[in-house]
Design an enzyme around this catalytic site. Structure first.
Site, PDB file in Angstrom:
ATOM      1  NE  ARG A   1     -28.505   8.245  -9.494  1.00 30.74           N
ATOM      2  CZ  ARG A   1     -28.253   9.209 -10.391  1.00 30.74           C
ATOM      3  NH1 ARG A   1     -28.371   8.940 -11.682  1.00 30.74           N
ATOM      4  NH2 ARG A   1     -27.912  10.412  -9.999  1.00 30.74           N
TER       5      ARG A   1
ATOM      6  CG  ASP B   1     -34.776  13.949 -20.909  1.00 33.99           C
ATOM      7  OD1 ASP B   1     -34.308  15.035 -20.507  1.00 33.99           O
ATOM      8  OD2 ASP B   1     -34.317  12.844 -20.557  1.00 33.99           O
TER       9      ASP B   1
END
Length: 258
Positions: A42, A148
């Site tokens: 990632r 979020d």
């Protein structure tokens, strides 16, 4: 040398531990040693964007540009798996139990929080469920807060534009009522209609903050498949926050795995 040609050094255990601690501090996500390969892959994408070859150098870059880059770091790590009408039993319960109760009580406003809303499928599903229930009735004053920690997914959510494969499981009549099918350059895409969008406002919020900028209690809170990434201490802290922000007769929806 282009991004694809940049060779990234191996993620050493010492650097992994430093990133783990920073990610936990900023997001509450508890990464086990088994997640090292995931973290390496990632972070590699972000490092290639920046032209950084070494994980230690990237860690220092985060420290030097902390206000913005810690957000990009968390964006790299967060998992955003979601679907329209995911765990459909929750929406069946909403339509068969919760909303009839509110209607019979004469409730004039409904406040809902989608915590960990990811790319928007959950809050849009909530809005569609309410619009369907009240289709032949007067719609109360509905406001849905969708939050979020990941700024990238919030951009996607606010745009309300989805690939055909993402909406394939939605009932065709429901799809036609609440989404527009793209044509020309937008073929294969569906856009959420404005009468759905206007019920929702998207905001960035870290669920592990000590306090939330929220004044009034919610009638319904959805926080599904989020706390599984937190340790017990963080889970307890978050559920205390939900209790504080939920109306006395409110409902909390959590994921089946939770």
């Amino acid at each position: 040398m282009g991004q694809s040609q940049i060779v990234i050094a191996e993620l050493h255990d010492s650097d992994f531990d430093r990133f783990r601690e920073m990610i936990y501090r900023e997001s509450g996500i508890n990464l086990s040693p088994l997640k090292k390969a995931l973290v390496q892959s990632r972070l590699m994408r972000r490092m290639r964007e920046l032209g950084i070859r070494d994980y230690g150098d990237y860690y220092q870059y985060v420290l030097d540009n902390y206000d913005q880059e810690h957000i990009n770091l968390v964006n790299c790590i967060t998992t955003n798996k979601t679907d329209f009408f995911r765990e459909s039993g929750h929406f069946d319960f909403l339509a068969s139990e919760v909303l009839p109760k509110y209607e019979s009580s004469g409730k004039s406003s409904i406040r809902i929080w989608s915590a960990g809303c990811s790319t928007g499928e959950e809050p849009y599903t909530i809005a569609i469920s309410l619009l369907e229930f009240y289709r032949s009735r007067k719609l109360p004053d509905v406001k849905i807060l969708a939050t979020d920690i990941d700024t990238k997914v919030l951009e996607t959510a606010a745009a309300g534009l989805y690939k055909e494969e993402t909406v394939k499981n939605i009932d065709r009549d429901v799809l036609r009522r609440y989404m527009l099918k793209g044509v020309g350059n937008n073929a294969g895409l569906y856009r959420i209609k404005d009468d759905v969008k206007k019920l929702i406002y998207f905001r960035r919020l870290n669920l592990l903050d000590d306090t939330f900028p929220i004044k009034n209690p919610f009638d319904i809170i959805f926080c599904r498949n989020v706390v599984i990434y937190f340790d017990k201490e963080s889970q307890v802290k978050l559920f205390k926050q939900f209790h504080h922000h939920l109306a006395d007769d409110g409902y909390l929806f959590i994921g089946h795995s939770e």
